[in-house]
Design a protein around this motif. Structure first.
Motif, short mmCIF file in Angstrom:
data_model
loop_
_atom_site.label_atom_id
_atom_site.label_comp_id
_atom_site.label_asym_id
_atom_site.label_seq_id
_atom_site.Cartn_x
_atom_site.Cartn_y
_atom_site.Cartn_z
N THR A 1 47.37 41.22 126.49
CA THR A 1 47.94 41.40 127.83
C THR A 1 46.91 41.68 128.92
N THR A 2 45.66 41.91 128.53
CA THR A 2 44.65 42.35 129.50
C THR A 2 43.39 41.50 129.40
N SER A 3 42.86 41.10 130.54
CA SER A 3 41.64 40.30 130.60
C SER A 3 40.47 41.03 129.94
N VAL A 4 39.57 40.27 129.33
CA VAL A 4 38.42 40.87 128.66
C VAL A 4 37.48 41.49 129.68
N TRP A 5 37.01 40.71 130.63
CA TRP A 5 36.04 41.19 131.62
C TRP A 5 36.58 41.06 133.04
N ILE A 6 36.75 39.81 133.47
CA ILE A 6 37.12 39.57 134.87
C ILE A 6 38.46 40.21 135.18
N PRO A 7 38.50 41.16 136.11
CA PRO A 7 39.77 41.84 136.42
C PRO A 7 40.86 40.85 136.82
N TRP A 8 42.04 41.03 136.21
CA TRP A 8 43.17 40.17 136.52
C TRP A 8 44.44 40.95 136.25
N PHE A 9 45.55 40.40 136.78
CA PHE A 9 46.82 41.10 136.62
C PHE A 9 47.24 41.13 135.17
N LYS A 10 47.87 42.24 134.78
CA LYS A 10 48.31 42.41 133.41
C LYS A 10 49.42 41.41 133.10
N THR A 11 49.46 40.97 131.86
CA THR A 11 50.49 40.03 131.43
C THR A 11 51.31 40.67 130.31
N THR A 12 52.48 40.08 130.04
CA THR A 12 53.27 40.51 128.89
C THR A 12 53.16 39.45 127.83
N TYR A 13 53.31 39.85 126.58
CA TYR A 13 53.16 38.92 125.47
C TYR A 13 54.47 38.86 124.70
N SER A 14 55.02 37.68 124.57
CA SER A 14 56.28 37.53 123.86
C SER A 14 56.34 36.17 123.21
N GLY A 15 56.43 36.13 121.87
CA GLY A 15 56.57 34.88 121.15
C GLY A 15 55.41 33.94 121.37
N GLY A 16 54.19 34.49 121.58
CA GLY A 16 53.01 33.65 121.74
C GLY A 16 52.81 33.16 123.15
N LYS A 17 53.69 33.56 124.11
CA LYS A 17 53.56 33.13 125.49
C LYS A 17 53.28 34.32 126.37
N ASP A 18 52.38 34.12 127.30
CA ASP A 18 52.05 35.17 128.27
C ASP A 18 52.71 34.85 129.58
N LYS A 19 53.16 35.85 130.28
CA LYS A 19 53.71 35.63 131.62
C LYS A 19 53.29 36.75 132.54
N LYS A 20 53.17 36.46 133.79
CA LYS A 20 52.76 37.45 134.77
C LYS A 20 53.88 38.45 134.99
N ILE A 21 53.50 39.67 135.28
CA ILE A 21 54.49 40.66 135.66
C ILE A 21 54.12 41.23 137.02
#
Length: 329
Positions: A309-329
């Motif tokens: 749900t969280t970028s490794v380095w480059i700051p970015w908006f948190k995502t949710t993880y569900s069934g292998g798909k990420d979506k913005k929150i």
């Protein structure tokens, strides 16, 4: 307490050989009204002339003798290579003043003072973070990566440590500090790119400070919860850590690339190599740190979710993880 004082005394005394040698070198030129005449004539010894003509070689020679050899010997005697971790926050500052005061130095005064100011702020921040992390103790422990390597190499560690801990650090630190030399090797008018470089450096310092402060608060809170026998917080995902899994590394990267921008503006684009190697090393350290987190069974599942749900380095908006798909929150 006595051990802490002894280590503090060692830490203060250990750089004195190179500092005193360099001050003695500078003293040779205070006695001569004309540096050119002193070098071209017979009034200086061959050693001082060589030191004058080869500032980079002199810096490397002092590093090799005072840091690589002396630090290594002291580390062997103490069975701990803790000093290089502390001096990582100071060596770039020492190199900066070496380059700025060398008789061959040539620079724009405003740019030089700006870089000196920023480097002092960077060094103070990083040194403060070191002591805060170590509960204000001198050399309470060595870098965990050195401890892991000691287990890996066993009885060969005594000589492997010279190359793995010290000689590699010389290549690394001299490389990333090259912009500090560049700033003091060319006099060019101060311009907008110097302002951009300074803002990048300042942004890096601020981001690293807040990221390390949030990490320190997290660790301190968990230590207190553990002492009280209460469940610990598994993952730090608040503040800057909700946008990047390693915001402290992001801040440090910005600092070194900001220094490179000063050098690039002075037409020394090749000095990007130091910042690039630093980025590559931090990428490798990132892998080691995350692998270490996943080896801690009590937080492994939570950290895997954090990775998704969280970028490794480059700051970015948190995502949710569900069934292998990420979506913005």
């Amino acid at each position: 307490m006595a051990v802490n004082i002894r280590k503090a005394v060692i830490a203060f005394l250990v750089p004195l050989p190179s500092i005193l040698f360099y001050l003695s070198f500078l003293g040779q030129f205070r006695d001569h009204p004309s540096i050119t005449a002193a070098v071209s004539g017979n009034s200086l010894s061959p050693l001082w002339i060589w030191c004058y003509q080869h500032p980079l070689l002199l810096a490397n020679a002092l590093f090799f003798l005072n840091v690589n050899l002396l630090f290594w010997i002291i580390g062997l005697l103490q069975s701990s290579h803790w000093m290089i971790d502390l001096y990582w926050t100071v060596i770039p500052l020492l190199l900066l003043h070496f380059f700025a005061t060398h008789p061959l130095a040539e620079c724009n005064l405003l740019r030089s003072r700006l870089v000196i100011f920023l480097t002092w702020i960077w060094s103070i921040r990083l040194t403060h973070n070191y002591f805060r992390r170590e509960n204000w103790q001198w050399g309470a422990r060595e870098d965990w990566r050195f401890t892991d390597m000691q287990r890996q190499y066993g009885k060969n560690w005594w000589w492997v440590s010279f190359f793995a801990v010290y000689l590699s650090q010389q290549v690394f630190l001299m490389g990333i500090s090259m912009p500090l030399y560049v700033v003091h090797s060319k006099n060019k008018e101060f311009d907008i790119w110097d302002v951009v470089a300074a803002l990048i450096c300042l942004a890096g310092i601020i981001i690293a400070y807040y990221a390390d402060t949030q990490l320190h608060t997290f660790v301190s809170r968990n230590n207190e919860l553990k002492r009280l026998g209460q469940p610990m917080v598994l993952i730090l995902d608040k503040g800057l850590w909700q946008y990047s899994r390693h915001p402290n590394y992001v801040g440090e990267q910005l600092w070194w690339w900001g220094l490179f921008t000063f050098a690039w503006n002075l037409d020394f684009g090749w000095s990007f190599i130091g910042a690039l190697i630093n980025s590559m090393c931090l990428a490798y350290v990132t892998v080691l740190v995350e692998r270490r987190m996943l080896e801690q069974e009590y937080r492994a599942d939570a950290y895997r979710q954090y990775q998704k749900t969280t970028s490794v380095w480059i700051p970015w908006f948190k995502t949710t993880y569900s069934g292998g798909k990420d979506k913005k929150i």
